[in-house]
Design a protein around this motif. Structure first.
Motif, PDB file in Angstrom:
ATOM      1  N   ILE A 188      -5.953  -7.698   2.727  1.00 27.98           N
ATOM      2  CA  ILE A 188      -6.638  -6.795   3.666  1.00 27.98           C
ATOM      3  C   ILE A 188      -7.064  -7.565   4.919  1.00 27.98           C
ATOM      4  O   ILE A 188      -6.887  -7.082   6.043  1.00 27.98           O
ATOM      5  N   LYS A 212       0.838  -1.202   0.000  1.00 30.52           N
ATOM      6  CA  LYS A 212       0.000   0.000   0.000  1.00 30.52           C
ATOM      7  C   LYS A 212       0.877   1.258   0.000  1.00 30.52           C
ATOM      8  O   LYS A 212       0.540   2.246  -0.626  1.00 30.52           O
ATOM      9  N   LYS A 233      -3.004  -1.782  -5.363  1.00 26.66           N
ATOM     10  CA  LYS A 233      -4.302  -2.258  -4.874  1.00 26.66           C
ATOM     11  C   LYS A 233      -4.112  -3.556  -4.091  1.00 26.66           C
ATOM     12  O   LYS A 233      -3.388  -4.449  -4.520  1.00 26.66           O
ATOM     13  N   ASN A 236     -13.961  -4.709   0.958  1.00 19.51           N
ATOM     14  CA  ASN A 236     -13.251  -5.840   1.573  1.00 19.51           C
ATOM     15  C   ASN A 236     -12.757  -5.487   2.972  1.00 19.51           C
ATOM     16  O   ASN A 236     -12.801  -6.316   3.892  1.00 19.51           O
ATOM     17  N   THR A 272      -5.462  -7.145  -2.349  1.00 16.27           N
ATOM     18  CA  THR A 272      -6.490  -8.173  -2.512  1.00 16.27           C
ATOM     19  C   THR A 272      -7.268  -8.337  -1.205  1.00 16.27           C
ATOM     20  O   THR A 272      -6.833  -7.899  -0.135  1.00 16.27           O
ATOM     21  N   LYS A 273      -8.387  -9.014  -1.317  1.00 16.61           N
ATOM     22  CA  LYS A 273      -9.194  -9.330  -0.150  1.00 16.61           C
ATOM     23  C   LYS A 273      -8.355 -10.043   0.925  1.00 16.61           C
ATOM     24  O   LYS A 273      -8.398  -9.692   2.106  1.00 16.61           O
ATOM     25  N   MET A 331      -7.692   4.040  -0.938  1.00 19.24           N
ATOM     26  CA  MET A 331      -8.178   2.729  -1.391  1.00 19.24           C
ATOM     27  C   MET A 331      -9.320   2.985  -2.351  1.00 19.24           C
ATOM     28  O   MET A 331     -10.039   3.985  -2.207  1.00 19.24           O
ATOM     29  N   GLU A 375     -11.718  -2.182  -2.530  1.00 21.27           N
ATOM     30  CA  GLU A 375     -10.843  -2.432  -1.376  1.00 21.27           C
ATOM     31  C   GLU A 375     -11.558  -2.054  -0.077  1.00 21.27           C
ATOM     32  O   GLU A 375     -11.466  -2.766   0.924  1.00 21.27           O
TER      33      GLU A 375
END
Lengths: 497, 497
Positions: free
Chosen positions: A105, A94, A99, A141, A101-102, A134, A138
């Motif tokens: 995060i 970040k 970006k 999620n 991913t699920k 985000m 994002e």
């Protein structure tokens, strides 16, 4: 390396074990590194080093961990260096403006909650969110990760209505009125609120002056389903608990990154099972939303996020350029709020805002002409009746009167030094003065604003009263008010050059 | 609020006072806030809260602060909430990608050094620098701020030569050779080096195997002026000390923002009074500088920064895609380095790099045809003689022999499973294996790389030896080497699908 456990009794904001400097060198462990500790259970902790409070061969473990990991004083545990968790890599990602991913995060949220990430790492995470942001996928999620790491309330009664003000405007005591109107109309609104972080008085800070706000999830469910509404403190349930850890790091930095703010709000609403949400966006200088353009961005964010999360969301942009009503501070706000439920029509800004917000929720619930209906319910006394049911359900006095709530006994007057019209009111400065007077911890402390924007003022008129439970605090608040002049009169010199 | 002092004996990485929860509420102090403490002196500290290790009315103050602020157990001090220092606002400004003024940068550096900024805030600062960066004017101010908050060495002998490798390549043991050649040529090079942070062996880690590196500023001055060179550990002087605090926060994040890196390097060089600096920029995959383009950016940065700071800077881009020489680890590197000073011509990569770097410095000092001259000084034994003078001046054995330095007694062989040519060598993996073997703390631990890039390997040949002082660590390092295969042979399957 085998180390012998000693316990120590410290409420560290960041729980960590302590190991002797020389042992750390052997383990290859630096400050802010982690160790894996294998005893009856296996876990990972951050490390502090010392060469004075413990001997070689010892490990100091905070009480906090002893029960959680089934450890006793004198146990021998195996300690090894533990690499950084993968979530540190995702924080780096970040930082590099990529970006997430699920899974990435979820890993970050989970590791924050389990104290696997240090304050240093959480700070880097929030700073990265503040700078790089985000996208809404994002954030959705992120919201779900925060929900899934806490408890949820499953209502048997549906649908669940909710509303939320994104805050920043002082004196915003409309919540009990809105909840009472909506519940009196037959809809269910299980409202959770917060205590002040940097403001002078959160909703829970003034609701707790007349009833208990520390309700369990079971109580919230039972009262809401039976009475139609509740006025609970969100912090006493385990809904999206990672938020509480994050706030402690946001607070010293004075930031509230958009992604974190949206996910914090939405996660509490998803966890409580809301199907329909109204978001109040107070707009004006000195609030979180200074311009209409910025307000509309929030509207787009919330609406789209609702779509992704399967929640019906509407937004109301409201005036935030001066306090709502006259009162700021726990007892003062409670009194002003309850007076309106008892039939008082003044201050109009409180009545209007409460009825307009309640009206939108009624319409979301299929009740036509909501704003008129909301006023009917308020002015007929139905809302007051419902309010007292809620208060009683939360352990308060069912015969509660507004005037039971007493402002602080010490009163300071702030008087206008000239005549004219009120030109601007500085929200942030009012908050600082109310806090100096003792709000929100001293329940009687706060302000009564006697002149609002556009009103005529004669020299010598009282602009505001400062109440306090403690005389010295009142005097200090008065000094601030005179020095920083939060209410300015048109025609004053802005600068003398 | 008046509080009674109790002291406690903890080496916290972040010094803070501890106050009872209830008193914090009265003071209006939250976690990670600050208080102003007025006793015989007035100072500001970060606060931890507790409701178990102290009583109401007490304040726990770490030993660390007691002498510094003239406080004694049992003293009564006046404690008030202290607002955030202005430097927090300047960190916010960098988060918002704005250019900082000289005064703002000085405030941040000063507050980091005086523990006025918490780890949370320092982390936000470094993350902002990582993402938003600084321009060269800001970096020059940042450098000077770091210099001005520490000590300086004023040499009576001028000019002062210096060199610095920005690191990232293992086995880079050229420093003692370069210093010895330059000093033998009559120039003065007071070299300070670091210990390993994440690498397997810093220059100071291997120099301290044969002499004392913890020299005072006075010793560095005296030895350099008398002998012409010194091989000191930078950490034992108070040069740009804020760096040591910052590194502790960078380390867990695994970042080294360009602005911080440049200012750290340059501040140590300004503080030691260098007029002429050579910067070695090892380039290659797995180093800090993966591409030639990136390397040229560094060249521009250093050259321009030198211009602003009034220092003559030249840069050398060197090969960093595999270790320099064969040895990695303290005793192994020391032995390889001293053997070359004793006349050994192998490994050529060490001889060539050392002589080329020394040659550039000689030319910066007005000695023509520096590279040839450097080789003459090395091969004639003059450099070896000078080296032993430096060793003796630093308390080492003037009759030191390379073979006095013994590799760890436990030896693991890593053998090639096929024939072919060495295709790639993974620097980072070699570092991890050497650290697993015990480097840099176990002085005998490390690697001897037997095959370098492009060399022919037959199945069964030894690719490397792993030495360790501890058998279990050696076995663990071998397992890693077999599993992660840091030396790949051309013609191997990259993937079997």
């Amino acid at each position: 390396m085998k180390l012998r456990v000693r316990t120590y009794d410290v409420d560290a904001s960041e729980p960590s074990v302590m190991i002797h400097d020389d042992d750390c060198i052997v383990l290859g462990v630096k400050e802010n590194d982690r160790v894996k500790i294998s005893g009856k259970s296996v876990w990972v902790s951050l490390v502090d080093r010392s060469d004075s409070v413990l001997e070689r061969g010892e490990i100091l473990i905070p009480n906090f961990y002893m029960g959680r990991y089934d450890i006793n004083e004198g146990d021998e545990v195996e300690v090894t260096h533990s690499p950084k968790p993968d979530s540190v890599m995702y924080i780096r990602k970040k930082m590099d403006n990529k970006k997430l991913t699920k899974e990435e995060i979820y890993a970050i949220v989970n590791d924050i909650l389990e104290s696997k990430l240090s304050k240093i790492e959480v700070s880097a995470w929030l700073t990265s969110l503040y700078i790089n942001g985000m996208d809404l996928d994002e954030i959705a999620n992120f919201t779900n990760a925060m929900v899934d790491t806490g408890d949820r309330i499953d209502f048997t009664r549906e649908p669940v209505f909710d509303f939320h003000s994104i805050g920043g405007v002082p004196g915003n005591k409309v919540t009990p009125i809105v909840v009472s109107i909506v519940a009196a109309a037959g809809l269910m609104l299980p409202k959770t609120s917060s205590r002040a972080i940097s403001s002078a008085c959160g909703t829970s800070d003034f609701v707790e002056t007349f009833c208990n706000v520390e309700l369990s999830a079971e109580q919230v469910k039972e009262i809401s389903e039976r009475v139609g509404g509740v006025l609970a403190w969100g912090g006493s349930m385990n809904l999206a608990p990672v938020d509480d850890i994050v706030i402690k790091v946001e607070h010293p930095l004075g930031i509230n990154p958009r992604a974190q703010m949206l996910a914090s709000i939405m996660s509490k609403k998803v966890a409580i099972g809301a199907n329909n949400l109204l978001v109040d966006i107070p707009m004006g200088p000195g609030t979180k939303v200074p311009t209409l353009e910025k307000a509309r961005e929030y509207v787009r964010d919330f609406t789209e996020l609702g779509r992704i999360l399967g929640m019906h969301i509407e937004c109301a942009i409201t005036y935030g350029d001066q306090p709502v009503g006259q009162a700021i501070g726990p007892n003062l706000e409670a009194r002003e709020c309850i007076r309106i439920l008892e039939g008082e029509k003044h201050p109009a800004s409180v009545v209007e805002k409460a009825c307009d917000l309640a009206g939108i929720i009624l319409e979301m619930g299929g009740i036509p002409d909501g704003a008129t209906k909301a006023r009917d319910i308020l002015f007929s006394g139905q809302a007051h009746k419902k309010f007292l049911e809620i208060v009683e359900a939360q352990g308060g006095n069912p015969n509660l009167k507004a005037d039971d709530l007493k402002p602080g006994q010490y009163v300071q007057e702030i008087v206008s030094v000239k005549s004219g019209y009120v030109h601007t009111i500085d929200n942030k400065m009012l908050v600082s003065i109310a806090r100096a007077a003792g709000a929100p911890n001293d329940k009687g402390a706060g302000l009564l604003i006697m002149k609002k924007k556009g009103q005529r003022v004669e020299k010598g008129d009282v602009l505001m009263y400062i109440h306090s439970d403690n005389e010295a605090k009142g005097v200090r608040a008065k000094e601030m008010a005179i020095r920083f002049n939060p209410i300015t009169i048109e025609g004053m010199l802005i600068e003398r050059a």
